[in-house]
Design a protein around this motif. Sequence first.
Motif, PDB file in Angstrom:
ATOM      1  N   GLY A  64       0.807  -1.218   0.000  1.00 41.36           N
ATOM      2  CA  GLY A  64       0.000   0.000   0.000  1.00 41.36           C
ATOM      3  C   GLY A  64       0.838   1.265   0.000  1.00 41.36           C
ATOM      4  N   THR A  92      -0.368  -2.340   4.719  1.00 36.63           N
ATOM      5  CA  THR A  92      -0.698  -0.950   5.041  1.00 36.63           C
ATOM      6  C   THR A  92       0.454  -0.292   5.790  1.00 36.63           C
ATOM      7  OG1 THR A  92      -1.793  -1.572   7.115  1.00 36.63           O
ATOM      8  CG2 THR A  92      -3.175  -1.431   5.137  1.00 36.63           C
ATOM      9  N   ASP A  97      -4.705   2.137   9.073  1.00 37.26           N
ATOM     10  CA  ASP A  97      -5.049   2.244   7.650  1.00 37.26           C
ATOM     11  C   ASP A  97      -5.849   1.051   7.145  1.00 37.26           C
ATOM     12  OD1 ASP A  97      -3.712   4.661   7.526  1.00 37.26           O
ATOM     13  OD2 ASP A  97      -1.841   3.762   6.819  1.00 37.26           O
ATOM     14  N   ALA A 109      -5.572  -7.285   5.195  1.00 36.97           N
ATOM     15  CA  ALA A 109      -4.561  -6.234   5.339  1.00 36.97           C
ATOM     16  C   ALA A 109      -3.639  -6.591   6.498  1.00 36.97           C
ATOM     17  CB  ALA A 109      -5.218  -4.883   5.590  1.00 36.97           C
TER      18      ALA A 109
END
Length: 136
Positions: A64, A92, A97, A109
Amino acid sequence: MSSPKPLKVLVYSDDVHTREQVILALGRRPHPDLPELEYVEVATEPVVIQNMDAGHIALAILDGEAVPAGGMGIAKQLKDEIEDCPPLLVLTGRPQDAWLATWSRADAAVPHPIDPIRLAEAVTALLRPRVPATAS
C-alpha cells in the motif's frame, strides 16, 4: 503420488527490501495445509496487471505504500476489472489504515512493519480455500 503444484504468489512493491521481507516472512511453505509457494516479484503496476490478467496467480500481496502506484489503488482496480479476482492482501503503512484496505476491496490487510506470524496467518486463511481437498 506427486506433490501438489506450487501456488504462485505475486509480491508487489517498488521497494526490493519490502519484497524480500514478505518472501522471507512466508518462506516456501507458511503452513502444512498449503503446497509450496512460488513467488513472482513485481516492482511496477503494469507488470502487476499483466501477471494478474494472465490468470496464473493464486494470491497477490500488494504494498500500500508503493510509489507511484500504491497497492490499495491497484487492489481496487483489480477487483473492479478481473471477474474472478484471486485474493488480495494489502500491506498498510500502519494498523489504522486497515479501513483503506476495506475501501480497496482487499481481502486482508497486514500493517508494516511486517510481522511474520500475522502475515503467514493472513496468507494461509486466503490460500486454504484455493487448495483442492486431497483424498485420504
